[in-house]
Design a protein around this motif. Structure first.
Motif, PDB file in Angstrom:
ATOM      1  N   GLY A   1      28.482 102.487   7.283  1.00 24.75           N
ATOM      2  CA  GLY A   1      29.710 102.050   6.653  1.00 24.75           C
ATOM      3  C   GLY A   1      29.544 100.785   5.850  1.00 24.75           C
ATOM      4  N   VAL A   2      30.679 100.252   5.422  1.00 26.38           N
ATOM      5  CA  VAL A   2      30.731  99.059   4.579  1.00 26.38           C
ATOM      6  C   VAL A   2      31.572  98.001   5.291  1.00 26.38           C
ATOM      7  CG1 VAL A   2      31.381  98.138   2.325  1.00 26.38           C
ATOM      8  CG2 VAL A   2      30.542 100.495   2.512  1.00 26.38           C
ATOM      9  N   VAL A   3      31.063  96.784   5.346  1.00 27.90           N
ATOM     10  CA  VAL A   3      31.778  95.694   6.013  1.00 27.90           C
ATOM     11  C   VAL A   3      33.049  95.361   5.232  1.00 27.90           C
ATOM     12  CG1 VAL A   3      31.664  93.278   6.717  1.00 27.90           C
ATOM     13  CG2 VAL A   3      29.657  94.755   6.994  1.00 27.90           C
TER      14      VAL A   3
ATOM     15  N   ASP B   1      28.760  94.404   2.535  1.00 29.86           N
ATOM     16  CA  ASP B   1      27.420  94.809   2.992  1.00 29.86           C
ATOM     17  C   ASP B   1      27.459  96.226   3.540  1.00 29.86           C
ATOM     18  OD1 ASP B   1      26.424  92.351   2.320  1.00 29.86           O
ATOM     19  OD2 ASP B   1      26.125  91.649   4.378  1.00 29.86           O
ATOM     20  N   HIS B   2      26.379  96.954   3.308  1.00 29.54           N
ATOM     21  CA  HIS B   2      26.201  98.279   3.907  1.00 29.54           C
ATOM     22  C   HIS B   2      25.494  98.104   5.250  1.00 29.54           C
ATOM     23  CE1 HIS B   2      26.547 100.748  -0.077  1.00 29.54           C
ATOM     24  NE2 HIS B   2      27.517  99.883   0.082  1.00 29.54           N
ATOM     25  N   VAL B   3      25.965  98.792   6.266  1.00 29.42           N
ATOM     26  CA  VAL B   3      25.439  98.578   7.616  1.00 29.42           C
ATOM     27  C   VAL B   3      25.387  99.881   8.400  1.00 29.42           C
ATOM     28  CG1 VAL B   3      26.281  96.199   7.743  1.00 29.42           C
ATOM     29  CG2 VAL B   3      27.745  98.064   8.544  1.00 29.42           C
ATOM     30  N   VAL B   4      24.580  99.854   9.463  1.00 33.28           N
ATOM     31  CA  VAL B   4      24.605 100.880  10.497  1.00 33.28           C
ATOM     32  C   VAL B   4      24.785 100.176  11.831  1.00 33.28           C
ATOM     33  CG1 VAL B   4      23.198 102.527   9.213  1.00 33.28           C
ATOM     34  CG2 VAL B   4      22.079 100.861  10.721  1.00 33.28           C
ATOM     35  N   VAL B   5      25.065 100.961  12.861  1.00 31.97           N
ATOM     36  CA  VAL B   5      25.386 100.394  14.168  1.00 31.97           C
ATOM     37  C   VAL B   5      24.400 100.875  15.218  1.00 31.97           C
ATOM     38  CG1 VAL B   5      27.118 100.316  16.011  1.00 31.97           C
ATOM     39  CG2 VAL B   5      27.836 100.193  13.600  1.00 31.97           C
TER      40      VAL B   5
ATOM     41  N   ARG C   1      25.884  91.584  17.147  1.00 30.69           N
ATOM     42  CA  ARG C   1      24.546  91.905  17.655  1.00 30.69           C
ATOM     43  C   ARG C   1      24.149  93.336  17.336  1.00 30.69           C
ATOM     44  NH1 ARG C   1      20.628  93.976  18.444  1.00 30.69           N
ATOM     45  NH2 ARG C   1      19.118  93.850  20.149  1.00 30.69           N
ATOM     46  N   TRP C   2      25.122  94.242  17.287  1.00 32.02           N
ATOM     47  CA  TRP C   2      24.800  95.660  17.144  1.00 32.02           C
ATOM     48  C   TRP C   2      24.937  96.176  15.711  1.00 32.02           C
ATOM     49  CZ3 TRP C   2      22.170  96.069  21.139  1.00 32.02           C
ATOM     50  CH2 TRP C   2      22.592  95.586  22.379  1.00 32.02           C
ATOM     51  N   VAL C   3      25.132  95.266  14.772  1.00 33.54           N
ATOM     52  CA  VAL C   3      25.298  95.639  13.363  1.00 33.54           C
ATOM     53  C   VAL C   3      24.010  95.342  12.611  1.00 33.54           C
ATOM     54  CG1 VAL C   3      26.604  95.206  11.245  1.00 33.54           C
ATOM     55  CG2 VAL C   3      27.780  95.227  13.458  1.00 33.54           C
ATOM     56  N   HIS C   4      23.462  96.363  11.932  1.00 31.53           N
ATOM     57  CA  HIS C   4      22.205  96.206  11.190  1.00 31.53           C
ATOM     58  C   HIS C   4      22.446  96.448   9.700  1.00 31.53           C
ATOM     59  CE1 HIS C   4      19.592  96.050  14.781  1.00 31.53           C
ATOM     60  NE2 HIS C   4      20.470  96.887  15.293  1.00 31.53           N
ATOM     61  N   PRO C   5      22.306  95.412   8.878  1.00 29.36           N
ATOM     62  CA  PRO C   5      22.441  95.607   7.431  1.00 29.36           C
ATOM     63  C   PRO C   5      21.338  96.522   6.907  1.00 29.36           C
ATOM     64  CG  PRO C   5      22.624  93.279   8.002  1.00 29.36           C
ATOM     65  CD  PRO C   5      22.132  93.985   9.230  1.00 29.36           C
ATOM     66  N   ILE C   6      21.689  97.317   5.904  1.00 29.99           N
ATOM     67  CA  ILE C   6      20.723  98.200   5.253  1.00 29.99           C
ATOM     68  C   ILE C   6      20.743  97.925   3.756  1.00 29.99           C
ATOM     69  CG2 ILE C   6      20.896 100.007   7.004  1.00 29.99           C
ATOM     70  CD1 ILE C   6      22.723 101.539   5.026  1.00 29.99           C
TER      71      ILE C   6
ATOM     72  N   PRO D   1      21.254 105.643   0.681  1.00 31.36           N
ATOM     73  CA  PRO D   1      22.614 106.199   0.593  1.00 31.36           C
ATOM     74  C   PRO D   1      23.298 106.182   1.950  1.00 31.36           C
ATOM     75  CG  PRO D   1      21.041 107.588  -0.582  1.00 31.36           C
ATOM     76  CD  PRO D   1      20.231 106.601   0.211  1.00 31.36           C
ATOM     77  N   LEU D   2      24.596 105.963   1.946  1.00 33.14           N
ATOM     78  CA  LEU D   2      25.325 105.835   3.204  1.00 33.14           C
ATOM     79  C   LEU D   2      25.349 107.128   4.005  1.00 33.14           C
ATOM     80  CD1 LEU D   2      28.255 103.529   2.092  1.00 33.14           C
ATOM     81  CD2 LEU D   2      26.547 103.004   3.836  1.00 33.14           C
ATOM     82  N   ASP D   3      25.293 108.291   3.339  1.00 33.27           N
ATOM     83  CA  ASP D   3      25.260 109.527   4.123  1.00 33.27           C
ATOM     84  C   ASP D   3      23.944 109.631   4.889  1.00 33.27           C
ATOM     85  OD1 ASP D   3      23.778 109.963   1.793  1.00 33.27           O
ATOM     86  OD2 ASP D   3      24.512 112.007   1.504  1.00 33.27           O
ATOM     87  N   GLU D   4      22.833 109.302   4.232  1.00 31.40           N
ATOM     88  CA  GLU D   4      21.542 109.334   4.913  1.00 31.40           C
ATOM     89  C   GLU D   4      21.472 108.257   6.002  1.00 31.40           C
ATOM     90  OE1 GLU D   4      18.233 109.459   2.130  1.00 31.40           O
ATOM     91  OE2 GLU D   4      19.522 110.435   0.652  1.00 31.40           O
ATOM     92  N   ALA D   5      22.106 107.120   5.751  1.00 30.08           N
ATOM     93  CA  ALA D   5      22.074 106.023   6.717  1.00 30.08           C
ATOM     94  C   ALA D   5      22.699 106.398   8.050  1.00 30.08           C
ATOM     95  CB  ALA D   5      22.775 104.795   6.140  1.00 30.08           C
ATOM     96  N   ALA D   6      23.629 107.357   8.035  1.00 31.38           N
ATOM     97  CA  ALA D   6      24.248 107.785   9.295  1.00 31.38           C
ATOM     98  C   ALA D   6      23.233 108.431  10.226  1.00 31.38           C
ATOM     99  CB  ALA D   6      25.403 108.749   9.010  1.00 31.38           C
ATOM    100  N   LEU D   7      22.067 108.828   9.706  1.00 28.87           N
ATOM    101  CA  LEU D   7      21.021 109.442  10.530  1.00 28.87           C
ATOM    102  C   LEU D   7      20.030 108.418  11.071  1.00 28.87           C
ATOM    103  CD1 LEU D   7      22.194 111.924   8.959  1.00 28.87           C
ATOM    104  CD2 LEU D   7      19.929 112.934   9.147  1.00 28.87           C
ATOM    105  N   ILE D   8      20.218 107.152  10.728  1.00 31.91           N
ATOM    106  CA  ILE D   8      19.283 106.137  11.220  1.00 31.91           C
ATOM    107  C   ILE D   8      19.390 105.989  12.734  1.00 31.91           C
ATOM    108  CG2 ILE D   8      18.870 103.636  11.251  1.00 31.91           C
ATOM    109  CD1 ILE D   8      19.201 103.724   8.180  1.00 31.91           C
ATOM    110  N   GLU D   9      20.593 106.162  13.295  1.00 32.76           N
ATOM    111  CA  GLU D   9      20.719 106.070  14.758  1.00 32.76           C
ATOM    112  C   GLU D   9      19.905 107.153  15.458  1.00 32.76           C
ATOM    113  OE1 GLU D   9      22.380 106.739  18.789  1.00 32.76           O
ATOM    114  OE2 GLU D   9      22.296 108.121  17.096  1.00 32.76           O
ATOM    115  N   PRO D  10      20.070 108.445  15.147  1.00 35.05           N
ATOM    116  CA  PRO D  10      19.210 109.438  15.816  1.00 35.05           C
ATOM    117  C   PRO D  10      17.733 109.303  15.429  1.00 35.05           C
ATOM    118  CG  PRO D  10      20.570 110.493  14.134  1.00 35.05           C
ATOM    119  CD  PRO D  10      21.106 109.101  14.312  1.00 35.05           C
TER     120      PRO D  10
END
Length: 355
Positions: free
Chosen positions: A75-77, A91-95, A140-145, A150-159
């Motif tokens: 997502g976006v902050v 900022d673009h981030v993942v959790v 602590r659990w927010v990681h900037p990217i 792309p944000l759709d691909e970024a959603a796969l960073i957790e798995p």
């Protein structure tokens, strides 16, 4: 705002709830995409498991069902709480979606913070969830990217981080051969990490569509149909008779576990990645006689930065694994239903909460 709320087994409702409060030390995220995880499916079919049942609040979050689900998010902050000065609006981030006791040391000095008592996950035990329009998460659990991901691909960073931690647990090295049992989302993403780290990857998978996905995505050097070939013999053939150096069990199917043990070389490493909802049987004599090192793995621990870097460098391409994007209103009928009843047709279905 709209959110997917878990009430009980088989009962997920899209409801209007209040937007989260961005407290001091927290980051407000406008969710772009959230993946549907196998854990979400287990909760829907067999739960509550990680989700605290109604009236039985989690000891850290203090929440119980009904609660908002979803933990594979990008997502976006949109706001930062007091005291947060290293993340900015836009900022673009993942959790990294952990819920831990506040006293747990989550620095690199503690490589086992993910194993601490009462560990659970944002989007399962409370704390909001990614299957909503917005979420507020401790910094602590927010990681900037970088914006290049792309944000759709970024959603796969957790798995993908699950696969990265499994790779770390294995101790595998470039030049070795890995055998992955199962080409579901976690099997494929684990294979993607292994390829990026310089291993030769063999995947065993029954589904022809998933076998093809493994080849088309480039995460497997060889794929084996266990219904048509002897996996152990084929692995031996591909390794000049030695057997696989390391194997990853990603199915929670006992016959797959047995096959991997047989296909490993003496003193090989077996990593169990899948979540088992039932007891397994293991031929301990084979473990002993081959000196097999069998290891479990769960989640991730300080894995997100390295995982993000693999994607940023182009060593892992996540786009091939996105097989559908749906709106929140169709979470169950187009998302869960597909992954439960036609799972061989999809790898990762993303939800756009704003669609």
């Amino acid at each position: 705002m709209k959110a997917a709320r878990y009430h009980d087994r088989g009962d997920i409702r899209i409801e209007d709830i209040a937007e989260p409060v961005v407290a001091p030390g927290a980051v407000g995220i406008d969710v772009a995409y959230c993946g549907i995880c196998g854990t979400d499916l287990h909760e829907y079919l067999d739960g509550p498991i990680f989700i605290p049942a109604a009236g039985h609040p989690h000891p850290v979050s203090g929440e119980s069902a009904p609660l908002t689900i979803g933990h594979e998010m990008s997502g976006v902050v949109y706001a930062v709480g007091k005291g947060v000065d290293d993340v900015a609006v836009g900022d673009h981030v993942v959790v990294e979606p952990y819920i831990l006791r506040p006293e747990v040391d989550t620095s690199e000095k503690n490589p086992a913070y993910h194993l601490s008592p009462d560990m659970n996950f944002i989007g399962l035990a409370g704390g909001g969830g990614g299957l909503a329009e917005k979420i507020a998460v401790p910094r602590r659990w927010v990681h900037p990217i970088p914006g290049s991901i792309p944000l759709d691909e970024a959603a796969l960073i957790e798995p993908l981080s699950v696969g990265y931690h499994a790779y770390e647990r294995s101790g595998a090295k470039a030049g070795q051969t890995a055998l992955v049992g199962g080409a579901g989302p976690i099997g494929l993403l684990t294979a993607a990490v292994l390829k990026a780290e310089g291993l030769t990857v063999i995947i065993s998978e029954l589904s022809p569509l998933r076998r093809q996905k493994a080849l088309d995505s480039g995460v497997a050097d060889y794929v084996i149909d266990p219904s048509a070939e002897d996996v152990v013999a084929r692995t031996a053939e591909l390794t000049d008779g030695a057997g696989a150096d390391v194997a990853f069990e990603a199915t929670s199917v006992n016959v797959v576990l047995d096959t991997l043990i047989d296909a490993l070389k003496p003193q090989g490493v077996l990593v169990v990645v899948s979540i088992w909802g039932h007891p397994a049987t293991v031929d301990m004599h084979k473990i002993v006689m081959k000196e097999i090192d069998m290891r479990g793995t769960i989640g991730y621990v300080n894995s997100h930065p390295a995982t993000i870097e693999l994607v940023r460098e182009g060593k892992v391409d996540l786009k091939p694994f996105i097989t559908g994007v749906i709106g929140l209103d169709h979470l169950v009928d187009e998302g869960f239903d597909t992954l439960i009843h036609r799972n061989e047709t999809a790898v990762k279905i993303l939800v756009d909460p704003h669609a």
